[in-house]
Design a protein around this motif. Sequence first.
Motif, PDB file in Angstrom:
ATOM      1  N   SER A  53      74.085  63.613 152.543  1.00  0.00           N
ATOM      2  CA  SER A  53      75.511  63.498 152.830  1.00  0.00           C
ATOM      3  C   SER A  53      75.986  64.670 153.692  1.00  0.00           C
ATOM      4  O   SER A  53      75.269  65.656 153.898  1.00  0.00           O
ATOM      5  N   ASN A  54      77.197  64.556 154.156  1.00  0.00           N
ATOM      6  CA  ASN A  54      77.803  65.617 154.964  1.00  0.00           C
ATOM      7  C   ASN A  54      78.463  66.696 154.107  1.00  0.00           C
ATOM      8  O   ASN A  54      78.922  67.706 154.632  1.00  0.00           O
ATOM      9  N   SER A  55      78.512  66.464 152.803  1.00  0.00           N
ATOM     10  CA  SER A  55      79.155  67.409 151.892  1.00  0.00           C
ATOM     11  C   SER A  55      78.193  68.533 151.521  1.00  0.00           C
ATOM     12  O   SER A  55      77.106  68.275 150.981  1.00  0.00           O
ATOM     13  N   ARG A  56      78.600  69.756 151.792  1.00  0.00           N
ATOM     14  CA  ARG A  56      77.754  70.901 151.435  1.00  0.00           C
ATOM     15  C   ARG A  56      77.618  71.037 149.924  1.00  0.00           C
ATOM     16  O   ARG A  56      76.564  71.412 149.416  1.00  0.00           O
TER      17      ARG A  56
END
Length: 240
Positions: A53-56
């Motif tokens: 995902s793009n979520s850190r």
Amino acid sequence: MDSTLSWLTLLSFGDQGWSDELVRGACLSLGISISAYLIGLMLGLIGALAKLSNSRVARGLASGYTTIIRSIPDILIIFLVYYSATDALRSLLGMTGLLADFQLNGFVAAAISLGIVQGGYSTEVLRGAIVAVAAGQTEAAYAVGLTRRQTFLLVILPQMVPLALPGLGNLWLVVLKESSLVSLIGFTELVLAGKMAAGATRHYFLFYSAVAVVFLVMSAVSTALLHVCEVKSYRVWRPA
């Protein structure tokens, strides 16, 4: 001859034999393995999507999960779930005045703990399968107007399954063997059933060998079924 008859009697069904207990233990081992495997697949898919995902934050949580799971012995996770989770739930229920003597069922504890372990390894297998799908497939799906969810379900998932099956098949064989670890919390699966039979009759070689044969049979059948699934998946989703 007398020795052979004695062994056959001990391995028979009924009051004089122990095969009833061994079969019951084998069924419980299979039940634990299947439950843990399904839990692991669910956690693995969530973990794989989180890692990509793009979520850190999601990536960090998923990486921490897989790192911890692959670093801690499985038996410790079983103990933590069985004893620590039981204490935590007992405290919560005690605060409400309900079921102060709550004890987590051995089957549930085994399925959850082994499922958590499976999830850590399934995450990497599924992540690798998703990454292996050509990026152009995703770009083409977006180009024709599919949403992210539709792209995953209709484009990525069918193509990643054949790629993931060999690794997931190995994980099934692993969890099948690891189901024996729950004997250490007193749950009567196949290994503990064999141990009880051996202790009661003093025929240790006979019953431990019988347990080994049952595991060999279950593994052989599993391997054959997994091979069929792999062949069919390539024919259906990756035609020549």
